[in-house]
Design an enzyme around this catalytic site. Structure first.
Site, PDB file in Angstrom:
ATOM      1  N   TYR A  66       0.838  -1.193   0.000  1.00 28.27           N
ATOM      2  CA  TYR A  66       0.000   0.000   0.000  1.00 28.27           C
ATOM      3  C   TYR A  66       0.876   1.246   0.000  1.00 28.27           C
ATOM      4  O   TYR A  66       2.033   1.231   0.423  1.00 28.27           O
ATOM      5  CB  TYR A  66      -0.957   0.021   1.200  1.00 28.27           C
ATOM      6  CG  TYR A  66      -0.316   0.206   2.553  1.00 28.27           C
ATOM      7  CD1 TYR A  66      -0.139   1.475   3.112  1.00 28.27           C
ATOM      8  CD2 TYR A  66       0.116  -0.891   3.300  1.00 28.27           C
ATOM      9  CE1 TYR A  66       0.437   1.651   4.359  1.00 28.27           C
ATOM     10  CE2 TYR A  66       0.686  -0.733   4.558  1.00 28.27           C
ATOM     11  CZ  TYR A  66       0.846   0.545   5.077  1.00 28.27           C
ATOM     12  OH  TYR A  66       1.423   0.715   6.311  1.00 28.27           O
ATOM     13  N   CYS A  67       0.300   2.351  -0.520  1.00 26.69           N
ATOM     14  CA  CYS A  67       0.988   3.653  -0.545  1.00 26.69           C
ATOM     15  C   CYS A  67       0.042   4.674   0.084  1.00 26.69           C
ATOM     16  O   CYS A  67      -0.631   4.371   1.061  1.00 26.69           O
ATOM     17  CB  CYS A  67       1.385   4.022  -1.972  1.00 26.69           C
ATOM     18  SG  CYS A  67      -0.008   4.076  -3.126  1.00 26.69           S
ATOM     19  N   TYR A  68      -0.004   5.877  -0.449  1.00 24.09           N
ATOM     20  CA  TYR A  68      -0.884   6.903   0.112  1.00 24.09           C
ATOM     21  C   TYR A  68      -2.327   6.738  -0.372  1.00 24.09           C
ATOM     22  O   TYR A  68      -3.258   6.673   0.413  1.00 24.09           O
ATOM     23  CB  TYR A  68      -0.388   8.298  -0.277  1.00 24.09           C
ATOM     24  CG  TYR A  68       0.944   8.653   0.320  1.00 24.09           C
ATOM     25  CD1 TYR A  68       1.053   9.060   1.647  1.00 24.09           C
ATOM     26  CD2 TYR A  68       2.112   8.573  -0.432  1.00 24.09           C
ATOM     27  CE1 TYR A  68       2.271   9.390   2.206  1.00 24.09           C
ATOM     28  CE2 TYR A  68       3.345   8.899   0.117  1.00 24.09           C
ATOM     29  CZ  TYR A  68       3.422   9.300   1.434  1.00 24.09           C
ATOM     30  OH  TYR A  68       4.638   9.617   1.983  1.00 24.09           O
TER      31      TYR A  68
END
Length: 260
Positions: A66-68
Protein backbone atom coordinates in the site's frame (compact mmCIF):
# COMPACT_ATOMS: atom_id res chain seq x y z
CA UNK A 1 5.64 -15.46 -22.57
CA UNK A 2 3.20 -15.64 -19.64
CA UNK A 3 3.43 -12.32 -17.79
CA UNK A 4 2.26 -12.35 -14.19
CA UNK A 5 0.21 -9.50 -12.81
CA UNK A 6 -1.13 -8.30 -9.48
CA UNK A 7 -4.61 -7.80 -8.06
CA UNK A 8 -6.14 -4.57 -6.79
CA UNK A 9 -8.18 -5.13 -3.65
CA UNK A 10 -10.25 -2.98 -1.30
CA UNK A 11 -9.90 -2.58 2.46
CA UNK A 12 -12.38 -5.39 3.19
CA UNK A 13 -10.42 -7.93 1.14
CA UNK A 14 -7.15 -6.62 2.56
CA UNK A 15 -8.36 -7.34 6.08
CA UNK A 16 -9.23 -10.89 5.06
CA UNK A 17 -5.82 -11.33 3.46
CA UNK A 18 -4.05 -10.09 6.57
CA UNK A 19 -5.69 -12.85 8.59
CA UNK A 20 -3.33 -15.24 6.80
CA UNK A 21 -0.20 -15.49 8.92
CA UNK A 22 2.14 -15.72 5.92
CA UNK A 23 1.00 -12.45 4.27
CA UNK A 24 3.79 -9.90 3.84
CA UNK A 25 2.46 -6.32 4.30
CA UNK A 26 4.63 -3.61 2.76
CA UNK A 27 4.29 0.18 3.08
CA UNK A 28 5.87 2.09 0.17
CA UNK A 29 5.20 5.60 1.49
CA UNK A 30 7.97 7.97 2.55
CA UNK A 31 9.85 6.69 5.63
CA UNK A 32 8.83 9.74 7.69
CA UNK A 33 5.15 9.02 7.01
CA UNK A 34 5.66 5.36 7.88
CA UNK A 35 7.17 6.47 11.20
CA UNK A 36 4.22 8.78 11.84
CA UNK A 37 1.71 5.96 11.42
CA UNK A 38 1.18 2.74 9.48
CA UNK A 39 -0.97 -0.36 9.31
CA UNK A 40 -0.10 -2.74 12.13
CA UNK A 41 2.41 -5.34 11.01
CA UNK A 42 3.64 -3.41 7.96
CA UNK A 43 7.29 -3.12 6.95
CA UNK A 44 8.71 -0.20 4.94
CA UNK A 45 9.40 -0.67 1.23
CA UNK A 46 11.56 1.68 -0.85
CA UNK A 47 14.25 1.78 -3.50
CA UNK A 48 16.80 1.11 -0.78
CA UNK A 49 15.41 -2.33 0.15
CA UNK A 50 13.19 -3.50 -2.72
CA UNK A 51 15.91 -5.84 -4.04
CA UNK A 52 16.13 -7.56 -0.65
CA UNK A 53 12.45 -8.43 -0.78
CA UNK A 54 12.18 -9.55 -4.41
CA UNK A 55 15.39 -11.58 -4.34
CA UNK A 56 15.21 -13.14 -0.88
CA UNK A 57 11.51 -13.61 -0.03
CA UNK A 58 9.76 -16.91 -0.68
CA UNK A 59 7.69 -16.38 -3.82
CA UNK A 60 4.75 -18.39 -2.54
CA UNK A 61 4.05 -15.82 0.21
CA UNK A 62 1.18 -13.38 -0.46
CA UNK A 63 2.41 -9.79 -0.73
CA UNK A 64 0.12 -6.83 0.02
CA UNK A 65 1.50 -3.38 -0.81
CA UNK A 66 0.00 0.00 0.00
CA UNK A 67 0.99 3.65 -0.54
CA UNK A 68 -0.88 6.90 0.11
CA UNK A 69 -3.83 6.65 -2.27
CA UNK A 70 -3.25 3.39 -4.18
CA UNK A 71 -1.22 4.57 -7.19
CA UNK A 72 2.47 4.04 -6.40
CA UNK A 73 1.65 0.68 -4.82
CA UNK A 74 0.52 -0.63 -8.20
CA UNK A 75 3.95 -0.02 -9.71
CA UNK A 76 5.60 -1.73 -6.76
CA UNK A 77 3.16 -4.63 -7.00
CA UNK A 78 3.94 -5.15 -10.67
CA UNK A 79 7.63 -5.40 -9.79
CA UNK A 80 6.92 -8.28 -7.42
CA UNK A 81 4.70 -9.94 -10.00
CA UNK A 82 7.43 -9.61 -12.63
CA UNK A 83 9.81 -11.40 -10.26
CA UNK A 84 7.51 -14.37 -10.09
CA UNK A 85 5.57 -13.89 -6.87
CA UNK A 86 2.39 -15.95 -7.01
CA UNK A 87 0.07 -13.63 -5.06
CA UNK A 88 0.62 -9.88 -5.21
CA UNK A 89 -1.96 -7.30 -4.15
CA UNK A 90 -2.22 -3.50 -4.20
CA UNK A 91 -4.55 -1.76 -1.74
CA UNK A 92 -7.00 0.52 -3.54
CA UNK A 93 -7.21 3.89 -1.82
CA UNK A 94 -3.98 3.17 0.05
CA UNK A 95 -3.34 4.11 3.65
CA UNK A 96 -5.97 6.85 3.54
CA UNK A 97 -8.71 4.34 2.71
CA UNK A 98 -7.52 2.01 5.48
CA UNK A 99 -7.32 4.85 8.02
CA UNK A 100 -10.83 6.10 7.21
CA UNK A 101 -12.29 2.66 7.84
CA UNK A 102 -10.29 2.03 11.01
CA UNK A 103 -10.22 5.53 12.48
CA UNK A 104 -11.81 5.78 15.94
CA UNK A 105 -15.09 7.63 16.24
CA UNK A 106 -14.67 11.37 16.66
CA UNK A 107 -15.11 12.73 20.18
CA UNK A 108 -17.91 15.20 20.77
CA UNK A 109 -17.35 18.17 18.48
CA UNK A 110 -18.22 21.67 19.58
CA UNK A 111 -21.24 23.27 17.95
CA UNK A 112 -19.00 25.93 16.44
CA UNK A 113 -16.75 23.30 14.85
CA UNK A 114 -19.71 21.30 13.54
CA UNK A 115 -21.19 24.45 12.03
CA UNK A 116 -17.85 25.37 10.43
CA UNK A 117 -17.44 21.86 8.97
CA UNK A 118 -20.91 22.06 7.46
CA UNK A 119 -20.28 25.53 6.03
CA UNK A 120 -17.07 24.27 4.45
CA UNK A 121 -18.82 21.28 2.90
CA UNK A 122 -17.21 18.64 5.14
CA UNK A 123 -19.13 15.87 6.91
CA UNK A 124 -19.30 16.22 10.67
CA UNK A 125 -18.97 12.46 11.07
CA UNK A 126 -15.38 12.32 9.76
CA UNK A 127 -12.88 15.09 10.45
CA UNK A 128 -10.41 13.35 8.11
CA UNK A 129 -12.67 13.44 5.07
CA UNK A 130 -11.07 15.20 2.12
CA UNK A 131 -12.23 17.13 -0.92
CA UNK A 132 -11.60 15.90 -4.46
CA UNK A 133 -8.13 17.45 -4.10
CA UNK A 134 -7.53 15.65 -0.83
CA UNK A 135 -7.85 18.80 1.28
CA UNK A 136 -8.93 17.97 4.83
CA UNK A 137 -10.67 20.22 7.37
CA UNK A 138 -7.34 20.69 9.17
CA UNK A 139 -5.66 21.81 5.94
CA UNK A 140 -8.55 24.16 5.14
CA UNK A 141 -8.46 25.75 8.60
CA UNK A 142 -4.68 26.11 8.42
CA UNK A 143 -4.89 27.65 4.95
CA UNK A 144 -7.52 30.11 6.13
CA UNK A 145 -5.27 31.18 8.98
CA UNK A 146 -7.83 30.11 11.59
CA UNK A 147 -5.92 28.99 14.72
CA UNK A 148 -9.11 28.48 16.76
CA UNK A 149 -10.46 25.92 14.29
CA UNK A 150 -7.04 24.28 13.97
CA UNK A 151 -6.84 23.89 17.74
CA UNK A 152 -10.36 22.41 17.89
CA UNK A 153 -9.61 19.96 15.08
CA UNK A 154 -6.37 18.84 16.69
CA UNK A 155 -8.18 18.37 20.01
CA UNK A 156 -10.71 16.21 18.15
CA UNK A 157 -7.91 14.00 16.82
CA UNK A 158 -7.23 15.46 13.37
CA UNK A 159 -4.13 13.91 11.80
CA UNK A 160 -1.45 16.53 10.91
CA UNK A 161 0.35 13.96 8.71
CA UNK A 162 -2.50 13.44 6.24
CA UNK A 163 -1.57 14.45 2.67
CA UNK A 164 -3.58 16.06 -0.10
CA UNK A 165 -3.32 14.95 -3.73
CA UNK A 166 -0.09 16.96 -4.18
CA UNK A 167 1.50 15.36 -1.15
CA UNK A 168 1.20 18.44 1.06
CA UNK A 169 0.33 18.27 4.76
CA UNK A 170 -1.42 20.76 7.03
CA UNK A 171 1.85 22.51 7.88
CA UNK A 172 2.21 23.54 4.22
CA UNK A 173 -1.20 25.25 4.38
CA UNK A 174 -0.18 27.04 7.55
CA UNK A 175 2.81 28.41 5.65
CA UNK A 176 0.50 29.56 2.86
CA UNK A 177 -1.62 31.54 5.34
CA UNK A 178 1.57 32.78 7.05
CA UNK A 179 0.00 32.21 10.46
CA UNK A 180 2.75 31.56 13.00
CA UNK A 181 0.31 30.56 15.74
CA UNK A 182 -0.90 27.68 13.56
CA UNK A 183 2.68 26.69 12.78
CA UNK A 184 3.30 26.49 16.52
CA UNK A 185 0.17 24.39 17.09
CA UNK A 186 1.04 21.89 14.37
CA UNK A 187 4.69 21.52 15.35
CA UNK A 188 3.60 20.99 18.97
CA UNK A 189 1.61 17.90 17.94
CA UNK A 190 4.44 16.45 15.87
CA UNK A 191 3.94 17.83 12.36
CA UNK A 192 6.87 16.84 10.15
CA UNK A 193 8.95 19.97 9.47
CA UNK A 194 10.92 18.26 6.71
CA UNK A 195 8.11 16.45 4.91
CA UNK A 196 8.61 16.54 1.13
CA UNK A 197 5.61 16.67 -1.19
CA UNK A 198 5.29 14.93 -4.55
CA UNK A 199 7.74 17.43 -6.09
CA UNK A 200 10.22 16.97 -3.28
CA UNK A 201 9.47 20.44 -1.91
CA UNK A 202 9.46 21.13 1.82
CA UNK A 203 7.60 23.85 3.70
CA UNK A 204 10.90 25.72 4.02
CA UNK A 205 11.40 25.63 0.26
CA UNK A 206 7.90 26.94 -0.34
CA UNK A 207 8.17 29.72 2.24
CA UNK A 208 11.55 30.80 0.85
CA UNK A 209 10.28 30.79 -2.74
CA UNK A 210 7.22 32.83 -1.73
CA UNK A 211 9.28 35.37 0.21
CA UNK A 212 7.48 34.59 3.49
CA UNK A 213 10.30 35.78 5.73
CA UNK A 214 8.57 35.31 9.08
CA UNK A 215 7.64 31.73 8.16
CA UNK A 216 11.18 30.93 7.05
CA UNK A 217 12.51 32.28 10.36
CA UNK A 218 10.02 30.24 12.40
CA UNK A 219 10.67 27.01 10.48
CA UNK A 220 14.41 27.43 10.91
CA UNK A 221 13.95 28.17 14.59
CA UNK A 222 12.11 24.86 14.91
CA UNK A 223 14.99 23.07 13.17
CA UNK A 224 13.84 22.64 9.56
CA UNK A 225 16.59 21.22 7.36
CA UNK A 226 17.86 23.73 4.82
CA UNK A 227 19.98 21.26 2.81
CA UNK A 228 17.18 19.02 1.46
CA UNK A 229 16.82 18.87 -2.32
CA UNK A 230 13.66 19.07 -4.42
CA UNK A 231 13.21 16.75 -7.40
CA UNK A 232 14.86 19.49 -9.47
CA UNK A 233 17.88 19.50 -7.12
CA UNK A 234 17.13 22.90 -5.59
CA UNK A 235 17.51 23.76 -1.91
CA UNK A 236 15.50 26.35 -0.01
CA UNK A 237 18.47 28.72 -0.37
CA UNK A 238 18.36 28.31 -4.16
CA UNK A 239 14.68 29.27 -4.09
CA UNK A 240 14.90 32.34 -1.83
CA UNK A 241 12.74 35.10 -3.32
CA UNK A 242 14.01 38.03 -1.28
CA UNK A 243 17.16 39.19 0.48
CA UNK A 244 15.71 38.61 3.95
CA UNK A 245 15.02 34.93 3.28
CA UNK A 246 18.40 34.58 1.60
CA UNK A 247 20.19 35.96 4.64
CA UNK A 248 18.22 33.79 7.06
CA UNK A 249 19.06 30.66 5.10
CA UNK A 250 22.74 31.62 5.01
CA UNK A 251 23.02 32.26 8.74
CA UNK A 252 24.26 29.70 11.24
CA UNK A 253 21.73 27.54 13.11
CA UNK A 254 22.66 29.25 16.41
CA UNK A 255 21.76 32.66 15.03
CA UNK A 256 18.54 31.33 13.47
CA UNK A 257 17.32 29.90 16.77
CA UNK A 258 17.30 33.41 18.17
CA UNK A 259 14.88 34.59 15.46
CA UNK A 260 11.21 34.37 16.48
Amino acid sequence: MNTRSFQRIDVHRARELLQRQDTMLLDCRHPSDFQAGHIAGASPLGDYNADDYVLNMAKHRPVLIYCYHGNASQMRAQLFADFGFAEVYSLDGGYEAWRRVHAPQNPQLTEALQRWLTEQGFPTADIHAGTRDGVTPLMRAAGEGNPERVAELLAAGADPHQRNNDGNQALWFACVSENLDILDLLVAVGANLNHQNDNGATCLMYAASAGKTSVVARLLAFGAHRSLLSLDDFTALDMAANLECLNLLRETPRRIKAVT
